[in-house]
Scaffold this active site. Sequence first.
Site, PDB file in Angstrom:
ATOM      1  N   SER A 260       0.811  -1.254  -0.039  1.00 18.17           N
ATOM      2  CA  SER A 260      -0.005  -0.041  -0.074  1.00 18.17           C
ATOM      3  C   SER A 260       0.898   1.372  -0.006  1.00 18.17           C
ATOM      4  CB  SER A 260      -0.962  -0.064   1.245  1.00 18.17           C
ATOM      5  OG  SER A 260      -1.603   1.226   1.323  1.00 18.17           O
ATOM      6  N   ARG A 261       0.559   2.210  -0.778  1.00 19.05           N
ATOM      7  CA  ARG A 261       1.212   3.492  -0.955  1.00 19.05           C
ATOM      8  C   ARG A 261       0.474   4.493   0.130  1.00 19.05           C
ATOM      9  NH1 ARG A 261       2.604   0.596  -5.471  1.00 19.05           N
ATOM     10  NH2 ARG A 261       4.606   0.650  -5.724  1.00 19.05           N
TER      11      ARG A 261
ATOM     12  N   LYS B 161     -13.505  -3.964   1.754  1.00 15.52           N
ATOM     13  CA  LYS B 161     -14.315  -3.043   1.335  1.00 15.52           C
ATOM     14  C   LYS B 161     -15.893  -3.296   1.622  1.00 15.52           C
ATOM     15  CE  LYS B 161     -11.256  -0.730  -2.049  1.00 15.52           C
ATOM     16  NZ  LYS B 161     -11.314   0.100  -3.332  1.00 15.52           N
TER      17      LYS B 161
ATOM     18  N   ASP C 233     -13.315   6.898  -4.011  1.00 12.27           N
ATOM     19  CA  ASP C 233     -12.865   6.627  -5.263  1.00 12.27           C
ATOM     20  C   ASP C 233     -13.526   7.485  -6.274  1.00 12.27           C
ATOM     21  OD1 ASP C 233     -10.892   4.654  -4.580  1.00 12.27           O
ATOM     22  OD2 ASP C 233     -12.045   2.849  -4.887  1.00 12.27           O
TER      23      ASP C 233
ATOM     24  N   GLY D 130     -15.848  -3.447  -8.619  1.00 12.51           N
ATOM     25  CA  GLY D 130     -16.139  -2.287  -7.651  1.00 12.51           C
ATOM     26  C   GLY D 130     -15.713  -0.680  -8.205  1.00 12.51           C
TER      27      GLY D 130
HETATM   28  P1  ATR Z   1     -12.396  -3.977  -8.501  1.00 17.44           P
HETATM   29  O1  ATR Z   1     -13.227  -4.146  -7.395  1.00 17.44           O
HETATM   30  O2  ATR Z   1     -11.120  -3.363  -8.278  1.00 17.44           O
HETATM   31  O3  ATR Z   1     -12.975  -3.435  -9.878  1.00 17.44           O
HETATM   32  P2  ATR Z   1     -12.944  -6.661  -9.550  1.00 17.44           P
HETATM   33  O4  ATR Z   1     -14.579  -6.730  -8.886  1.00 17.44           O
HETATM   34  O5  ATR Z   1     -12.131  -7.897  -9.235  1.00 17.44           O
HETATM   35  O6  ATR Z   1     -12.046  -5.472  -9.138  1.00 17.44           O
HETATM   36  O7  ATR Z   1     -13.278  -6.589 -11.211  1.00 17.44           O
HETATM   37  C1  ATR Z   1     -12.080  -6.834 -12.186  1.00 17.44           C
HETATM   38  C2  ATR Z   1     -12.520  -6.242 -13.442  1.00 17.44           C
HETATM   39  O8  ATR Z   1     -11.476  -6.587 -14.542  1.00 17.44           O
HETATM   40  C3  ATR Z   1     -13.692  -7.160 -14.012  1.00 17.44           C
HETATM   41  O9  ATR Z   1     -14.502  -6.157 -14.779  1.00 17.44           O
HETATM   42  C4  ATR Z   1     -13.057  -8.225 -14.808  1.00 17.44           C
HETATM   43  O10 ATR Z   1     -13.878  -8.761 -15.707  1.00 17.44           O
HETATM   44  P3  ATR Z   1     -14.806 -10.222 -15.474  1.00 17.44           P
HETATM   45  O11 ATR Z   1     -15.948  -9.422 -14.902  1.00 17.44           O
HETATM   46  O12 ATR Z   1     -15.128 -10.619 -16.913  1.00 17.44           O
HETATM   47  O13 ATR Z   1     -14.072 -11.002 -14.748  1.00 17.44           O
HETATM   48  C5  ATR Z   1     -12.081  -7.444 -15.497  1.00 17.44           C
HETATM   49  N1  ATR Z   1     -10.800  -8.242 -15.900  1.00 17.44           N
HETATM   50  C6  ATR Z   1      -9.955  -9.099 -15.348  1.00 17.44           C
HETATM   51  N2  ATR Z   1      -9.018  -9.604 -15.950  1.00 17.44           N
HETATM   52  C7  ATR Z   1      -9.530  -9.253 -17.252  1.00 17.44           C
HETATM   53  C8  ATR Z   1      -9.131  -9.636 -18.700  1.00 17.44           C
HETATM   54  N3  ATR Z   1      -8.110 -10.438 -18.740  1.00 17.44           N
HETATM   55  N4  ATR Z   1      -9.670  -8.960 -19.686  1.00 17.44           N
HETATM   56  C9  ATR Z   1     -10.760  -8.474 -19.719  1.00 17.44           C
HETATM   57  N5  ATR Z   1     -11.225  -8.101 -18.459  1.00 17.44           N
HETATM   58  C10 ATR Z   1     -10.616  -8.505 -17.409  1.00 17.44           C
END
Ligand code: ATR
Length: 277
Positions: free
Chosen positions: A14-15, A65, A102, A131
């Site tokens: 964490s930063r 969260k 955010d 999220g």
């Molecule tokens: P956060 O809460 O930080 O946004 P998350 O809920 O894990 O993290 O969401 C990650 C996002 O990145 C999702 O939209 C995920 O797509 P999926 O819903 O299809 O899983 C997307 N994501 C992660 N890896 C990906 C990839 N290689 N190509 C396209 N989308 C990706």
Amino acid sequence: MKHACVIGWPIEHSRSPAIHGYWLDRYRIDGSYTKRAVPPDAIDGFLDALSAEGLAGCNVTIPHKEKAFAKAVNREASALAVGAANTLWLDALGELCAANTDTYGYMTYLASEARDWARRDAPVSILGAGGAARAIVYGFLEAGVGEVRVFNRSAERAETLAHAFGSRVKPMPWEERSRASTEGAVLVNTTSVGLKGAGSLDMDFTDFHPDCVVSDIVYVPLETALIREARRHGLRTVDGLGMLLHQAVPGFEQWFGVRPEVTSELYDLIAADIEAA
Ligand code: ATR
């Protein structure tokens, strides 16, 4: 002396301590901001003991969260819209309050880097439906954008997100992310693609409107492949580090009583830390 911290599991990278530590020094505040590794089975107990631990509040990161949001008694609109909280504090009655900063962090940095992003009455494109996407979709809706297009690899998640926010948010097929964004005002990557150079979003910016702003919430590396590609096409870009810095502002003000400034010195300090990692 006031104390705050960031909690997560893991938390080593964490930063937030560097950001808040910079402000504590700059404003000569008698306070501390540390990081605490809190495993999933200890989060309830940790939040119940905030006051007993002498903490004014904390930042919350993955995976806590949603739990932080659920435990809070008072929740700001941003947290309610996202269903998750990244900033907690105790009010005068000792009640747990939650915000999701955010939204504020993203929209504030976008406005500072591309003041006229909303000049054309054009849609906004969001890549991802997690999220972070929810926080940013909410920000654009609050800013009055008429149509927010959500592109996600798995279609159901884009549909669920769109459904939660109403008719101004449109779920779109992932394959359409370039073609259906050419007239857009802003395109934002909220996925983890590009983090530490992994994966590619395969965007084609050839036909993009020259005023479109391309932004990435990934900040490791500072210049992601998406940002580099957009620049190569002459588009304006907004990196992810500014969002990280600005999202820290409301928490610092809650805990330490001073609204801190995101300076270029702070930006350079954290950028150097990222580049050295
Ligand atoms: P956060 O809460 O930080 O946004 P998350 O809920 O894990 O993290 O969401 C990650 C996002 O990145 C999702 O939209 C995920 O797509 P999926 O819903 O299809 O899983 C997307 N994501 C992660 N890896 C990906 C990839 N290689 N190509 C396209 N989308 C990706």
